[in-house]
Design an enzyme around this catalytic site. Structure first.
Site, PDB file in Angstrom:
ATOM      1  N   LYS A  68      80.212  35.672  81.036  1.00  0.00           N
ATOM      2  CA  LYS A  68      80.211  36.569  79.869  1.00  0.00           C
ATOM      3  C   LYS A  68      80.066  35.756  78.579  1.00  0.00           C
ATOM      4  CE  LYS A  68      81.359  40.714  77.816  1.00  0.00           C
ATOM      5  NZ  LYS A  68      81.913  42.034  77.944  1.00  0.00           N
TER       6      LYS A  68
ATOM      7  N   HIS B 137      77.145  54.822  85.562  1.00  0.00           N
ATOM      8  CA  HIS B 137      77.538  55.773  84.510  1.00  0.00           C
ATOM      9  C   HIS B 137      77.238  57.208  84.938  1.00  0.00           C
ATOM     10  CE1 HIS B 137      77.365  52.471  81.222  1.00  0.00           C
ATOM     11  NE2 HIS B 137      78.605  52.682  81.609  1.00  0.00           N
TER      12      HIS B 137
ATOM     13  N   HIS C 217      86.000  53.402  86.745  1.00  0.00           N
ATOM     14  CA  HIS C 217      84.748  52.820  86.254  1.00  0.00           C
ATOM     15  C   HIS C 217      84.176  51.773  87.233  1.00  0.00           C
ATOM     16  CE1 HIS C 217      81.819  51.082  83.535  1.00  0.00           C
ATOM     17  NE2 HIS C 217      82.362  49.888  83.748  1.00  0.00           N
TER      18      HIS C 217
ATOM     19  N   ARG D  39      89.100  46.318  55.688  1.00  0.00           N
ATOM     20  CA  ARG D  39      87.769  45.774  56.015  1.00  0.00           C
ATOM     21  C   ARG D  39      87.817  44.629  57.026  1.00  0.00           C
ATOM     22  NH1 ARG D  39      87.104  45.976  50.453  1.00  0.00           N
ATOM     23  NH2 ARG D  39      86.113  47.890  49.753  1.00  0.00           N
TER      24      ARG D  39
ATOM     25  N   GLU E 111      73.312  42.552  72.205  1.00  0.00           N
ATOM     26  CA  GLU E 111      72.687  43.236  73.335  1.00  0.00           C
ATOM     27  C   GLU E 111      71.225  43.593  73.104  1.00  0.00           C
ATOM     28  OE1 GLU E 111      75.355  45.893  75.388  1.00  0.00           O
ATOM     29  OE2 GLU E 111      73.692  46.891  76.373  1.00  0.00           O
TER      30      GLU E 111
ATOM     31  N   HIS F 247      75.403  49.627  86.343  1.00  0.00           N
ATOM     32  CA  HIS F 247      75.967  50.586  85.389  1.00  0.00           C
ATOM     33  C   HIS F 247      75.069  51.802  85.133  1.00  0.00           C
ATOM     34  CE1 HIS F 247      78.934  47.500  84.735  1.00  0.00           C
ATOM     35  NE2 HIS F 247      79.573  48.232  83.852  1.00  0.00           N
TER      36      HIS F 247
ATOM     37  N   LYS G 104      83.002  43.899  71.312  1.00  0.00           N
ATOM     38  CA  LYS G 104      82.736  45.339  71.179  1.00  0.00           C
ATOM     39  C   LYS G 104      84.069  46.067  71.076  1.00  0.00           C
ATOM     40  CE  LYS G 104      78.482  45.861  73.873  1.00  0.00           C
ATOM     41  NZ  LYS G 104      77.965  46.495  75.096  1.00  0.00           N
TER      42      LYS G 104
ATOM     43  N   GLU H 214      83.445  44.163  88.391  1.00  0.00           N
ATOM     44  CA  GLU H 214      82.706  43.581  87.253  1.00  0.00           C
ATOM     45  C   GLU H 214      82.433  42.093  87.499  1.00  0.00           C
ATOM     46  OE1 GLU H 214      81.468  45.384  84.895  1.00  0.00           O
ATOM     47  OE2 GLU H 214      82.764  47.115  84.528  1.00  0.00           O
TER      48      GLU H 214
ATOM     49  N   ARG I  26      71.921  40.254  77.409  1.00  0.00           N
ATOM     50  CA  ARG I  26      73.200  40.937  77.652  1.00  0.00           C
ATOM     51  C   ARG I  26      73.011  42.200  78.484  1.00  0.00           C
ATOM     52  NH1 ARG I  26      77.973  41.212  73.093  1.00  0.00           N
ATOM     53  NH2 ARG I  26      79.506  42.348  74.306  1.00  0.00           N
TER      54      ARG I  26
ATOM     55  N   ASN J  58      74.542  45.091  82.492  1.00  0.00           N
ATOM     56  CA  ASN J  58      74.567  46.512  82.842  1.00  0.00           C
ATOM     57  C   ASN J  58      74.241  46.729  84.321  1.00  0.00           C
ATOM     58  OD1 ASN J  58      75.189  47.413  80.285  1.00  0.00           O
ATOM     59  ND2 ASN J  58      73.043  47.464  79.656  1.00  0.00           N
TER      60      ASN J  58
END
Ligand SMILES: NC(=O)c1ccc[n+]([C@@H]2O[C@H](COP(=O)([O-])OP(=O)(O)OC[C@H]3O[C@@H](n4cnc5c(N)ncnc54)[C@H](O)[C@@H]3O)[C@@H](O)[C@H]2O)c1
Ligand SMILES: [Zn+2]
Length: 333
Positions: free
Chosen positions: A212, A237, A250, A112, A222, A233, A134, A176, A226, A230
């Protein structure tokens, strides 16, 4: 230099220091240690870390996105069990975003949740994926769809390790940072406009982390700000899904995604100069109709409306809702 990230669940330091990898042992004072890395991380960095923890097992996974899967996840957990890791022990990840995401998820799930230290070794992971909490693996062909929010107890960044990274990987990670400069920090963006940007790599890392860190602290899950990260992106994407994994990285898709969205002529041309200098792609010869479909099928789309991050002036990102017509216009249809 040390930054402190304060989230609801946990506060943790980010250490940014040349040579700090060879002092990593200093940051674990109790319990056992379990090291995770991949076979693309040069041996020199793996053995530097291993020397700090001579008794610790090191689980080396195959490099590449393919390792963010259940099979490897299970193998790592089984190895952790075999080494009798307890709740008091620590997982240390040494690698790029793949190692970080997988190890973070292993640490989040094992018993856990156990302590997790992240030592990012690619530009992308230093400036982006190593903080924010994340963690995830890919499942059924969908990226990052099984995971958890799990904050590291410490992030250790040694810019020296970037010396073995290929220019292509270095530059895609910088995409980025350019994104963060454009949405939040004009001075960060200006660093890339200088011919000697490569001499400012430590400052680029710190400034990106400050962006960040601020965003993560203000919006951990998010729900609002946040989303600004993106930027580039949404179309990015779509380009990523359109091409196979080996065509564009990426960060390269993010570069093209930023170029697609920015409409202010002055900023567009500044961005173009910066991306050219880093040999990042500006656009691609793709089926624009298909890209629009992919943008609209993005998991974040809502009734055909897509939230786009826009920037007209460096440092000032904002959100816009684009309908189908705007999405088509955005890509020049
Ligand atoms: N958790 C997040 O918030 C977040 C954010 C962005 C991206 N990501 C994830 O990050 C992953 C991509 O990360 P990445 O770009 O770091 O790729 P990566 O982890 O696949 O690393 C790229 C390659 O570089 C090699 N490498 C690592 N360090 C090196 C070094 N110092 N010298 C030479 N080679 C080195 C690796 O072995 C690998 O082959 C994706 O899975 C993406 O989903 C996560
Ligand atoms: Zn990204």
């Amino acid at each position: 230099m040390e930054l402190q990230v304060n989230t609801k669940d946990r506060s943790y330091p980010i250490i940014i220091e040349r040579g700090v990898l060879s002092r990593a042992g200093f940051y674990v004072t109790t319990g056992k240690v379990f090291l995770i890395s991949d076979d693309g991380v040069p041996e020199v960095w793996r053995s530097t870390l291993q020397r700090q923890f001579p008794d610790a097992p090191m689980h080396v996974i195959p490099q590449g996105e393919g390792s963010k899967c259940f099979e490897v996840f299970q193998e790592v957990l089984a190895d952790m069990l075999e080494h009798h890791l307890s709740r008091k022990d620590t997982v240390i990840a040494l690698g790029g975003g793949v190692v970080g995401d997988l190890s973070g998820f292993c640490a989040a799930s094992y018993m856990r949740g156990i302590r997790y230290i992240n030592i990012p070794t690619t530009m992308l992971s230093m400036v982006d994926s190593s903080i924010g909490g994340k963690t995830a693996i890919d499942f059924h062909g969908i990226k990052n769809c099984v995971g958890a929010f799990w904050q590291p107890s410490c992030v250790i960044i040694d810019p020296e390790v970037l010396s073995t990274l290929s220019p292509r990987l270095l530059h895609e990670g910088m995409a980025e940072s350019i994104k963060m400069g454009l949405t939040h920090d004009p001075k960060l963006f200006e660093l890339f406009e200088q011919d000697d940007y490569a001499d400012h790599i430590d400052e680029i890392i710190v400034r990106s982390l400050l962006v960040k860190q601020g965003v993560v602290e203000r919006d951990e899950r998010e729900s609002g700000e946040r989303k600004l990260l993106n930027f580039g992106h949404t179309y990015g994407h779509a380009y990523e899904s359109y091409y196979d994994l080996n065509t564009y990285l990426h960060g390269e898709c993010v570069a093209m995604g930023m170029m697609t969205v920015v409409k202010n002529p002055e900023l567009h041309s500044r961005l173009e100069q910066v991306l050219k200098r880093l040999e990042l792609p500006l656009s691609c010869d793709c089926d624009k109709e298909r890209i629009c479909q992919l943008v609209q099928s993005d998991k974040k789309a809502d009734h055909g409306m897509v939230t786009i991050v826009q920037v007209d002036e460096a440092g000032k990102g904002y959100l816009e809702e684009w309908d189908e017509a705007a999405i088509r216009k955005g890509i020049g249809l």
